[in-house]
Design an enzyme around this catalytic site. Structure first.
Site, PDB file in Angstrom:
ATOM      1  CG  ASP A  78     177.340   9.726 -21.297  1.00  0.00           C
ATOM      2  OD1 ASP A  78     177.580  10.851 -21.214  1.00  0.00           O
ATOM      3  OD2 ASP A  78     177.442   8.883 -22.378  1.00  0.00           O
ATOM      4  CD  GLU A 145     181.370  12.448 -25.306  1.00  0.00           C
ATOM      5  OE1 GLU A 145     182.162  12.815 -26.030  1.00  0.00           O
ATOM      6  OE2 GLU A 145     181.536  11.291 -24.494  1.00  0.00           O
ATOM      7  CG  ASP A 169     185.148  14.523 -22.511  1.00  0.00           C
ATOM      8  OD1 ASP A 169     185.699  13.521 -21.608  1.00  0.00           O
ATOM      9  OD2 ASP A 169     184.409  14.159 -23.364  1.00  0.00           O
ATOM     10  CG  HIS A 455     185.605   4.685 -24.745  1.00  0.00           C
ATOM     11  ND1 HIS A 455     185.307   5.153 -25.852  1.00  0.00           N
ATOM     12  CD2 HIS A 455     185.439   5.723 -23.827  1.00  0.00           C
ATOM     13  CE1 HIS A 455     184.714   6.245 -25.714  1.00  0.00           C
ATOM     14  NE2 HIS A 455     185.161   6.777 -24.467  1.00  0.00           N
TER      15      HIS A 455
END
Length: 481
Positions: A78, A145, A169, A455
């Site tokens: 995701d 996640e 990640d 983000h």
């Protein structure tokens, strides 16, 4: 027409471009997992998919590596869905618009999804490589996640046989993350009452803030628009009474809020509120001149009408809570200078008809401090007559000085690039903490290519760093015989 066909390694960026064309925001990972399942079936690889959309793809060892220990490669499917204000883009239908800018890969006005699509692309490229020598592989792709590691929480780790895990990640090339903070979310509700009154409405807005990941950028002095709005509103109230009508800010628990808007109702001189807002704009811009050059603080007088606004008492109650709530860094580590030990991010603020909703994310490498800050939030809200629920608690991940995976990656990195990799801890939550808590004696490390502003719509990924990280990963597998 392919945008990334000229980039190397071509197999990695080909898969990344395909992934970017498939909507895969948090809570909407079904299509991307379907694609990965088809990928496995077309190559005769065994796979396991659970109800949470976690996926494991297994690849047998290369000849000569049959006796080597299984290595787990892990990422999440995701992505965070953020876009520029006013951009016509639907994350449930539209593919990401990719832009190559020199050595940088970014998106057109949206998050790129390099976090963590580049990990998925690297895993698929390795699974598809018929010539790469490697031990038995288990590729674990978790879902959701970004909204509390929901997939990792739901995953049955007995589906894995390996005890060595490389998480992909992280966001800094040459930095091995070998420890992380634990965390949890606090969701608070504060009941409020409204009453009809003739008021002149004033729209307030704080926008243009840098934002960022609350685990990675929490110590960089960036402003939180929810916090600033609380200060602005209190400053306006000190100059004259008003009633709160609307209030909304932030988009995710884990992202530093970049924009907050409010509507207040004034029975007297609305122009005075605009003048006071301008004064506060100067104060806040001066305070954050270095970190928030794009900050905008505005006020606009609207219509005069009968409006359902909060009572005077509840307006004051809401403002007291906003002022009292802690935010940002709460404690720094003494053992690891420069590392944030405990923090809080005031991620979401929303005033509904009958209640104020608040969402905070707490992180700490010390469980006792995490619990202390959570209870602190709950206590403040309770004093105002509200309630708080905790969810999504996940454990921290302690440093293993005897990690074989760490030592292998450090050695290979020096061989390939003739410089030392660093070993660090990260304040952000990593799924390694959950896996280490569930798999006895798990040896795990987190690595990744250079990327920044994740983000946010400014998210960008280094192309050359991605190539080096993939080279490192392949060489580590070769040397894990």
């Amino acid at each position: 027409m392919s945008v990334l066909s000229h980039l190397e390694p071509q197999n990695v960026f080909s898969y990344f471009e395909t992934i970017c064309g498939i909507p895969h925001g948090s809570g909407n990972t079904g299509a991307i997992v379907d694609y990965c399942v088809r990928f496995a079936e077309e190559r005769g690889l065994s796979w396991y998919r659970d109800k949470a959309d976690n996926l494991v793809i297994r690849k047998p060892a290369s000849p000569g590596y049959e006796q080597a220990e299984t290595i787990i490669l892990q990422g999440h499917t995701d992505m965070v869905c953020e876009k520029d204000p006013g951009l016509d883009f639907d994350f449930t239908k539209d593919g990401i618009k990719l832009i190559v800018d020199g050595d940088t890969l970014r998106a057109g006005g949206t998050t790129l999804g390099g976090d963590n699509g580049i990990a998925v692309a690297m895993c698929l490229a390795i699974l598809d490589d018929k010539d790469l020598p490697h031990p038995p592989l288990e590729v674990l792709l978790t879902a959701d996640e970004e909204i509390g590691m929901l997939g990792a929480f739901a995953f049955d780790c007995s589906q894995l046989s390996g005890h060595k895990l490389i998480n992909l990640d992280s966001e800094y090339e040459g930095v091995l993350m070998c420890s992380c903070a634990g965390g949890a979310n606090a969701y608070s509700k504060l009941p409020v009452c409204r009453e009809e009154q003739e008021l002149t409405l004033v729209d307030l807005k704080i926008s243009g803030l840098t934002s960022g990941h609350s685990g990675v950028e929490i110590n960089k002095g960036r402003a939180n628009s929810n916090v600033l709005m609380g200060r602005l509103l209190q400053g306006l109230l000190a100059k004259g009474g008003f009633r709160l009508v609307k209030l909304e800010g932030g988009s995710r628990e884990t992202a530093i809020a970049s924009q907050t808007s409010a509507v207040i109702g004034i029975a007297g001189n609305a122009a005075a509120a605009v003048a006071e807002t301008e004064r506060w704009a100067g104060i806040l811009k001066k305070e954050y001149a270095a970190t928030e050059p794009g900050m905008s603080v505005s006020a606009k007088v609207g219509t005069t009408a009968k409006t359902a606004a909060l009572t005077a008492a509840d307006t004051e109650k809401v403002l007291r809570v906003l002022l009292a709530l802690p935010d940002s860094v709460q404690a720094m580590s003494v053992d690891m200078p420069g590392l944030v030990q405990t923090s809080l991010n005031f991620g979401i603020l929303r005033l509904d008809e009958t209640e104020l909703f608040l969402a905070n994310t707490v992180r700490s490498s010390m469980t006792t401090q995490k619990e202390w800050v959570l209870e602190r939030v709950a206590a403040i809200v309770a004093l105002a007559g509200g309630t708080t629920e905790f969810s999504g608690s996940y454990p921290g991940w302690s440093y293993n000085p005897h990690s074989v995976v760490k030592d292998t990656i450090v050695r290979v990195y020096k061989e390939l690039f003739h410089k030392d990799a660093s070993v660090e801890a990260v304040h952000a939550g990593i799924e390694c903490g959950l896996f280490a808590d569930s798999i006895p004696d798990l040896d795990c490390v987190s690595i990744g290519p250079e990327m920044a502003d994740v983000h946010t719509p400014r998210e960008h990924l280094s192309i050359s760093s991605s190539a080096r990280t993939y080279q490192l990963l392949c060489e580590v597998l070769k040397q894990s015989k």
